[in-house]
Design an enzyme around this catalytic site. Structure first.
Site, short mmCIF file in Angstrom:
data_model
loop_
_atom_site.label_atom_id
_atom_site.label_comp_id
_atom_site.label_asym_id
_atom_site.label_seq_id
_atom_site.Cartn_x
_atom_site.Cartn_y
_atom_site.Cartn_z
N GLU A 1 0.83 -1.22 0.00
CA GLU A 1 0.00 0.00 0.00
C GLU A 1 0.87 1.26 0.00
O GLU A 1 1.85 1.34 0.72
CB GLU A 1 -0.89 -0.01 1.24
CG GLU A 1 -1.86 1.14 1.30
CD GLU A 1 -2.98 0.86 2.28
OE1 GLU A 1 -3.60 -0.22 2.21
OE2 GLU A 1 -3.23 1.72 3.13
N TYR B 1 -6.72 7.11 -0.32
CA TYR B 1 -7.52 8.27 -0.70
C TYR B 1 -7.54 9.20 0.50
O TYR B 1 -7.93 8.79 1.60
CB TYR B 1 -8.93 7.78 -1.01
CG TYR B 1 -9.78 8.74 -1.80
CD1 TYR B 1 -9.62 8.84 -3.18
CD2 TYR B 1 -10.75 9.52 -1.18
CE1 TYR B 1 -10.41 9.70 -3.92
CE2 TYR B 1 -11.54 10.38 -1.92
CZ TYR B 1 -11.37 10.46 -3.29
OH TYR B 1 -12.16 11.31 -4.02
N ARG C 1 -15.72 3.83 3.94
CA ARG C 1 -16.55 4.94 4.37
C ARG C 1 -15.70 6.17 4.63
O ARG C 1 -16.01 7.27 4.22
CB ARG C 1 -17.30 4.52 5.64
CG ARG C 1 -18.47 5.36 6.05
CD ARG C 1 -18.16 6.62 6.79
NE ARG C 1 -17.79 6.46 8.17
CZ ARG C 1 -18.62 6.30 9.19
NH1 ARG C 1 -19.91 6.20 8.97
NH2 ARG C 1 -18.16 6.24 10.41
N ASP D 1 -20.29 -5.22 15.09
CA ASP D 1 -19.15 -5.05 14.19
C ASP D 1 -19.14 -6.18 13.14
O ASP D 1 -18.97 -5.92 11.94
CB ASP D 1 -17.85 -5.09 15.01
CG ASP D 1 -16.63 -4.74 14.18
OD1 ASP D 1 -16.33 -3.54 14.05
OD2 ASP D 1 -16.00 -5.67 13.64
P1 FAD Z 1 -17.83 1.09 7.64
O1 FAD Z 1 -17.71 -0.29 7.15
O2 FAD Z 1 -18.95 1.91 7.08
O3 FAD Z 1 -17.94 1.02 9.23
C1 FAD Z 1 -17.85 2.16 10.05
C2 FAD Z 1 -18.57 1.89 11.37
O4 FAD Z 1 -19.98 1.86 11.14
C3 FAD Z 1 -18.25 0.53 12.00
O5 FAD Z 1 -18.29 0.68 13.41
C4 FAD Z 1 -19.40 -0.35 11.52
O6 FAD Z 1 -19.64 -1.45 12.39
C5 FAD Z 1 -20.55 0.64 11.56
N1 FAD Z 1 -21.62 0.32 10.60
C6 FAD Z 1 -21.50 -0.14 9.34
N2 FAD Z 1 -22.71 -0.29 8.75
C7 FAD Z 1 -23.63 0.10 9.67
C8 FAD Z 1 -25.06 0.18 9.67
N3 FAD Z 1 -25.78 -0.17 8.60
N4 FAD Z 1 -25.67 0.63 10.80
C9 FAD Z 1 -24.95 1.00 11.89
N5 FAD Z 1 -23.59 0.93 11.94
C10 FAD Z 1 -22.94 0.49 10.85
N6 FAD Z 1 -9.19 6.01 5.32
C11 FAD Z 1 -9.04 6.98 4.37
O7 FAD Z 1 -9.44 8.14 4.59
N7 FAD Z 1 -8.43 6.73 3.17
C12 FAD Z 1 -7.97 5.50 2.85
O8 FAD Z 1 -7.44 5.29 1.75
C13 FAD Z 1 -8.11 4.44 3.81
N8 FAD Z 1 -7.68 3.19 3.55
C14 FAD Z 1 -7.88 2.18 4.47
C15 FAD Z 1 -7.46 0.88 4.14
C16 FAD Z 1 -7.64 -0.17 5.04
C17 FAD Z 1 -7.17 -1.56 4.66
C18 FAD Z 1 -8.25 0.09 6.31
C19 FAD Z 1 -8.42 -1.03 7.30
C20 FAD Z 1 -8.67 1.38 6.64
C21 FAD Z 1 -8.50 2.44 5.73
N9 FAD Z 1 -8.94 3.74 6.00
C22 FAD Z 1 -8.75 4.75 5.06
C23 FAD Z 1 -9.57 4.07 7.30
C24 FAD Z 1 -11.12 4.04 7.21
O9 FAD Z 1 -11.56 5.15 6.48
C25 FAD Z 1 -11.68 4.10 8.63
O10 FAD Z 1 -11.34 2.95 9.33
C26 FAD Z 1 -13.17 4.40 8.73
O11 FAD Z 1 -13.42 4.80 10.07
C27 FAD Z 1 -14.10 3.24 8.46
O12 FAD Z 1 -14.24 2.91 7.19
P2 FAD Z 1 -15.05 1.56 6.84
O13 FAD Z 1 -15.09 1.46 5.38
O14 FAD Z 1 -14.54 0.42 7.61
O15 FAD Z 1 -16.52 1.94 7.41
#
Ligand code: FAD
Length: 295
Positions: free
Chosen positions: A17, A49, A107, A161
């Site tokens: 990455e 991003y 997200r 989670d």
């Molecule tokens: P989600 O999957 O949407 O989850 C966020 C929270 O909401 C969790 O607690 C989940 O349990 C909860 N949730 C999900 N769906 C629901 C629902 N329907 N109702 C209620 N609660 C719900 N950040 C950046 O800005 N840029 C990057 O390029 C980046 N790359 C990353 C790469 C990796 C491999 C990882 C592990 C993280 C990365 N991040 C990045 C960080 C990421 O943006 C954060 O961890 C962010 O807080 C969560 O994104 P997510 O896609 O996991 O969110």
């Protein structure tokens, strides 16, 4: 080429990455790292991003250049922060135009304070699950999502989670990449929880080679974990000895990777911080040949 087609059943490969460079010097550093890693044949390389869409153009440009100027398989990250669905569609379209067929749908966090209140864009998305559906709708992409061995810092409990993680995979994700961790058990338990619910998509461990106390600090800050006692016992006495810390840190990183390879992970994903040296050293320790890790 799709990431999912670069994973080889029964073998452990690796991926790397990067973040999009902000200055000319960072740009040179990134391209040095890319050229040093390219001959080792990573399964794919990804470009993050920036918070709040701040790096949108740089992510598109960097990933696009990897697609055209190298033999590597690129994946671009995308977050929903501060973007309307129309803007997200536009970014996804730019990825397609650059020849990118892999997107990590995340997200994202509120800009400034990652644990601050999440305020969705009025015409945007609230959870990654929606972004997975959107990317799928927009074209023939291989879609990855983020996973959290120590659960997401915002999750109230393991059950919710896991439920949301499963929904994100069922929304159409092809694979997931885990946040950093130092104890394999947490990663393996996450893998088991997903498998018990019928989600068998490849789950890649995310590994940050431990080179300095600062890097170790970043690991814990981002991942919702505390440093295990065995790791502190080795590294704490070396905090004022940069060379000793680095050697011991990379040794710990290597042992962690070995355990994961023995557990049959499809790939080890390295958070490189745009430098090739530490990743290469760990790969060398692990015995890399033809892009496959021996462990
Ligand atoms: P989600 O999957 O949407 O989850 C966020 C929270 O909401 C969790 O607690 C989940 O349990 C909860 N949730 C999900 N769906 C629901 C629902 N329907 N109702 C209620 N609660 C719900 N950040 C950046 O800005 N840029 C990057 O390029 C980046 N790359 C990353 C790469 C990796 C491999 C990882 C592990 C993280 C990365 N991040 C990045 C960080 C990421 O943006 C954060 O961890 C962010 O807080 C969560 O994104 P997510 O896609 O996991 O969110």
């Amino acid at each position: 080429t799709k990431v999912i087609d670069r994973l080889r059943p029964g073998k452990t490969v690796f991926s790397v990455e990067f973040f999009p460079p902000r200055t000319d010097e960072e740009e040179r550093q990134l391209w040095r790292a890319i050229r040093e890693l390219e001959p080792l044949d990573p399964a794919y390389v990804s470009v993050t991003y920036g918070a709040g869409g701040s790096s949108r153009d740089r992510t598109v440009r960097t990933t696009g250049r990897i697609a055209t100027d190298t033999t590597l398989v690129p994946m671009a990250h995308l977050t929903g922060v501060n973007h309307s669905i129309a803007e997200l569609r536009h970014v996804i379209g730019s990825y397609a135009a650059e020849g990118i067929s892999n997107v990590l749908a995340i997200r994202g966090d509120p800009p400034g304070d990652p644990m601050g209140e999440w305020i969705p864009h009025p015409e945007g998305i609230t959870y990654a699950e929606e972004l997975v559906r959107l990317v799928r709708e927009c074209g023939d992409f291989c879609v990855g999502v983020a996973a959290f061995p120590h659960m997401h810092p915002r999750s109230p409990d393991l059950e919710s989670d896991t439920r949301h993680m499963v929904n994100k995979l069922r929304a159409g994700a092809d694979f997931s990449v885990a946040q950093m961790f130092l104890e394999p058990e947490y990663f393996l338990r996450l893998r088991d929880r997903l498998a018990q619910r019928g989600c068998h998509q490849p789950l890649l461990p995310g590994i940050m080679p431990i080179t300095t106390p600062k890097v170790l600090g970043m690991t814990t800050q981002l991942s919702n974990m505390t440093i295990p006692d065995e790791v502190s016992a080795v590294l704490d006495p070396l905090r004022d000895d940069p060379a000793g810390f680095r050697t011991a840190g990379l040794e710990i990183t290597t042992r962690l990777c070995e355990k994961l390879i023995a557990e049959g992970v499809p790939a080890v994903h390295f958070y490189s911080l745009n430098r090739a040296k530490a990743t290469r050293e760990v790969l060398e320790n692990l015995g890399l040949s033809d892009g496959v890790l021996k462990g």
